[in-house]
Design an enzyme around this catalytic site. Structure first.
Site, PDB file in Angstrom:
ATOM      1  N   GLY A   1       0.796  -1.232   0.000  1.00  0.00           N
ATOM      2  CA  GLY A   1       0.000   0.000   0.000  1.00  0.00           C
ATOM      3  C   GLY A   1       0.825   1.278   0.000  1.00  0.00           C
ATOM      4  O   GLY A   1       1.821   1.420  -0.723  1.00  0.00           O
TER       5      GLY A   1
ATOM      6  N   GLY B   1       2.733   2.550   2.355  1.00  0.00           N
ATOM      7  CA  GLY B   1       4.088   2.442   2.917  1.00  0.00           C
ATOM      8  C   GLY B   1       5.104   2.006   1.872  1.00  0.00           C
ATOM      9  O   GLY B   1       6.207   2.568   1.781  1.00  0.00           O
TER      10      GLY B   1
ATOM     11  N   SER C   1      -5.491  10.075   9.204  1.00  0.00           N
ATOM     12  CA  SER C   1      -6.545   9.944   8.197  1.00  0.00           C
ATOM     13  C   SER C   1      -7.531  11.091   8.359  1.00  0.00           C
ATOM     14  O   SER C   1      -7.682  11.663   9.446  1.00  0.00           O
ATOM     15  CB  SER C   1      -7.290   8.617   8.392  1.00  0.00           C
ATOM     16  OG  SER C   1      -8.500   8.638   7.671  1.00  0.00           O
TER      17      SER C   1
ATOM     18  N   TYR D   1     -11.289   3.113  14.826  1.00  0.00           N
ATOM     19  CA  TYR D   1     -10.345   3.601  13.814  1.00  0.00           C
ATOM     20  C   TYR D   1     -10.230   5.125  13.890  1.00  0.00           C
ATOM     21  O   TYR D   1      -9.122   5.672  13.911  1.00  0.00           O
ATOM     22  CB  TYR D   1     -10.789   3.155  12.419  1.00  0.00           C
ATOM     23  CG  TYR D   1      -9.823   3.593  11.344  1.00  0.00           C
ATOM     24  CD1 TYR D   1      -8.528   3.073  11.275  1.00  0.00           C
ATOM     25  CD2 TYR D   1     -10.190   4.556  10.399  1.00  0.00           C
ATOM     26  CE1 TYR D   1      -7.629   3.486  10.298  1.00  0.00           C
ATOM     27  CE2 TYR D   1      -9.297   4.968   9.415  1.00  0.00           C
ATOM     28  CZ  TYR D   1      -8.019   4.432   9.376  1.00  0.00           C
ATOM     29  OH  TYR D   1      -7.121   4.853   8.410  1.00  0.00           O
TER      30      TYR D   1
HETATM   31  N1  LIG Z   1      -5.863   3.325   2.261  1.00  0.00           N
HETATM   32  C1  LIG Z   1      -6.489   4.443   2.603  1.00  0.00           C
HETATM   33  O1  LIG Z   1      -7.426   4.929   1.916  1.00  0.00           O
HETATM   34  C2  LIG Z   1      -6.064   5.203   3.831  1.00  0.00           C
HETATM   35  C3  LIG Z   1      -6.726   6.416   4.113  1.00  0.00           C
HETATM   36  C4  LIG Z   1      -6.332   7.137   5.233  1.00  0.00           C
HETATM   37  C5  LIG Z   1      -5.315   6.672   6.029  1.00  0.00           C
HETATM   38  N2  LIG Z   1      -4.700   5.484   5.739  1.00  0.00           N
HETATM   39  C6  LIG Z   1      -3.615   5.038   6.623  1.00  0.00           C
HETATM   40  O2  LIG Z   1      -2.472   4.740   5.838  1.00  0.00           O
HETATM   41  C7  LIG Z   1      -1.672   3.777   6.518  1.00  0.00           C
HETATM   42  C8  LIG Z   1      -1.274   2.674   5.552  1.00  0.00           C
HETATM   43  O3  LIG Z   1      -2.452   2.041   5.104  1.00  0.00           O
HETATM   44  P1  LIG Z   1      -2.583   1.230   3.726  1.00  0.00           P
HETATM   45  O4  LIG Z   1      -3.885   1.645   3.144  1.00  0.00           O
HETATM   46  O5  LIG Z   1      -1.356   1.335   2.939  1.00  0.00           O
HETATM   47  O6  LIG Z   1      -2.778  -0.244   4.320  1.00  0.00           O
HETATM   48  P2  LIG Z   1      -2.306  -1.718   3.830  1.00  0.00           P
HETATM   49  O7  LIG Z   1      -2.252  -1.785   2.343  1.00  0.00           O
HETATM   50  O8  LIG Z   1      -3.220  -2.647   4.557  1.00  0.00           O
HETATM   51  O9  LIG Z   1      -0.816  -1.836   4.402  1.00  0.00           O
HETATM   52  C9  LIG Z   1      -0.606  -2.012   5.781  1.00  0.00           C
HETATM   53  C10 LIG Z   1       0.853  -2.231   6.078  1.00  0.00           C
HETATM   54  O10 LIG Z   1       0.984  -2.442   7.493  1.00  0.00           O
HETATM   55  C11 LIG Z   1       1.592  -3.697   7.731  1.00  0.00           C
HETATM   56  N3  LIG Z   1       0.992  -4.308   8.937  1.00  0.00           N
HETATM   57  C12 LIG Z   1      -0.308  -4.598   9.163  1.00  0.00           C
HETATM   58  N4  LIG Z   1      -0.468  -5.130  10.396  1.00  0.00           N
HETATM   59  C13 LIG Z   1       0.764  -5.141  10.964  1.00  0.00           C
HETATM   60  C14 LIG Z   1       1.253  -5.560  12.222  1.00  0.00           C
HETATM   61  N5  LIG Z   1       0.454  -6.096  13.164  1.00  0.00           N
HETATM   62  N6  LIG Z   1       2.578  -5.416  12.477  1.00  0.00           N
HETATM   63  C15 LIG Z   1       3.399  -4.910  11.534  1.00  0.00           C
HETATM   64  N7  LIG Z   1       2.999  -4.499  10.328  1.00  0.00           N
HETATM   65  C16 LIG Z   1       1.690  -4.613  10.042  1.00  0.00           C
HETATM   66  C17 LIG Z   1       1.359  -4.532   6.486  1.00  0.00           C
HETATM   67  O11 LIG Z   1       2.433  -5.452   6.345  1.00  0.00           O
HETATM   68  P3  LIG Z   1       2.315  -7.064   6.375  1.00  0.00           P
HETATM   69  O12 LIG Z   1       0.924  -7.432   5.944  1.00  0.00           O
HETATM   70  O13 LIG Z   1       3.395  -7.479   5.418  1.00  0.00           O
HETATM   71  O14 LIG Z   1       2.622  -7.411   7.795  1.00  0.00           O
HETATM   72  C18 LIG Z   1       1.443  -3.459   5.400  1.00  0.00           C
HETATM   73  O15 LIG Z   1       2.806  -3.186   5.097  1.00  0.00           O
HETATM   74  C19 LIG Z   1      -2.490   3.303   7.719  1.00  0.00           C
HETATM   75  O16 LIG Z   1      -2.019   3.961   8.874  1.00  0.00           O
HETATM   76  C20 LIG Z   1      -3.911   3.766   7.391  1.00  0.00           C
HETATM   77  O17 LIG Z   1      -4.647   4.029   8.557  1.00  0.00           O
HETATM   78  C21 LIG Z   1      -5.046   4.725   4.655  1.00  0.00           C
END
Ligand SMILES: NC(=O)c1ccc[n+]([C@@H]2O[C@H](COP(=O)([O-])OP(=O)(O)OC[C@H]3O[C@@H](n4cnc5c(N)ncnc54)[C@H](OP(=O)(O)O)[C@@H]3O)[C@@H](O)[C@H]2O)c1
Length: 284
Positions: A14, A16, A139, A164
């Protein structure tokens, strides 16, 4: 970013991973974290290939566990004699209440406490590398957030959405309190809303209506590369030199939930968080 060292939590997918590729392309040495070692190493190899930068390291830790966060921090301190930027990106959404190895509610533990603990454990290294930056991925839903001090972990009444948005408001309150505590150290703290981004967000335990809505809107969401732009900007841009205690979206400063500016609430949240991770509140 040549010569700088950046750590990005949740860097295997995602936003990151896209942030890691962006900062590696700018020349930084980049560490990413994920739960599974072989997946994390594979993604580190993908980032090396995409950025043509060989200096990418993968660290495995389940950051919902405080023992794992402590082990991760020790590995980072062993590996990196300096740390210029910490991007606290890890986070997720769970429709149902889950508890961690420490017996804490999962959303609060991963989205807020893991970043709180890791940052505190790495703070001396950041201060010694100053000017340095801590960047938090919050967020837009922080705007609906409330800090329920009498039921922080949703033990009495859990809703995924409430947990959340509380955790994302906590990210901003932590940033603002950290910025105050770091005054004069040349370590800055900022945070951001990345936009609505096409990732695996929430996939582990999704509410059915959210699955339906997210399928329908998925084509209109930002790509991870677009969603990473504000993280990359806050981590690397000279425009942000010395900027601290601010919330951004689309690379612009924004006004957050008014609770985020309540210094008493932020200090209280800091003390409660310190106690939940077994640190003294005087840290930082
Ligand atoms: N996507 C959106 O629309 C959105 C909007 C607003 C804010 N955000 C924020 O953006 C950030 C990234 O979100 P994303 O959308 O990129 O999510 P994502 O695609 O689900 O990626 C999540 C990342 O966190 C890691 N992870 C999950 N659980 C973990 C744990 N227990 N320990 C260590 N690593 C863990 C996953 O790695 P592994 O699975 O390899 O462990 C993956 O690298 C989050 O803080 C989210 O709240 C996202």
């Amino acid at each position: 970013m040549a010569g700088k060292v950046v750590l990005i939590t949740g860097g295997t997918g995602g936003i990151g991973k896209a942030t890691a590729i962006g900062l590696a392309t700018l020349g930084a040495r980049v560490g990413i974290t994920g739960r599974d070692l072989s997946r994390t190493r594979q993604v580190a190899a993908d980032i090396r290939a995409a950025s043509e930068n060989p200096a990418i390291d993968g660290f495995a830790a389940d950051m919902s566990s405080q023992a794992e966060v402590r082990r991760l921090a020790a590995a980072i301190l062993d590996t990196y004699p300096r740390l210029d930027v910490l991007v606290n990106n890890v986070g997720g959404f769970w429709a149902h209440r889950h508890t961690t190895a420490d017996g804490l509610e999962h959303t609060f533990a991963l989205n807020h406490l893991a970043s709180f603990l890791l940052t505190n454990l790495l703070l001396d290294r950041l201060k010694a590398s100053a000017p340095a930056r801590v960047v938090g991925v919050s967020s837009h839903v922080q705007a609906e957030g409330r800090i329920e001090f009498d039921d922080l972990q949703g033990a009495r009444d859990y809703s995924g959405q409430r947990a959340y948005s509380q955790s994302k408001l906590a990210n901003i309150m932590f940033t603002n309190e950290l910025a105050r505590r770091l005054e004069g150290t040349r370590v800055t703290a900022t945070c951001l809303h990345p936009g609505f981004v096409r990732t695996d967000f929430g996939a582990e335990d999704q509410a059915w209506f959210f699955t339906v809505v997210s399928r329908a809107v998925r084509p209109f969401l930002k790509t991870p590369e677009q969603g990473a732009q504000t993280s990359i900007y806050l981590a690397s841009s000279p425009d942000i030199d010395g900027v601290t205690g601010k919330f951004f979206a689309n690379r612009e400063p924004k006004t957050a939930n008014k609770v985020a500016y309540d210094t008493d609430m932020a200090a209280r949240l800091w003390d409660v968080s310190a106690s939940l991770v077994g640190m003294t509140s005087a840290t930082a």
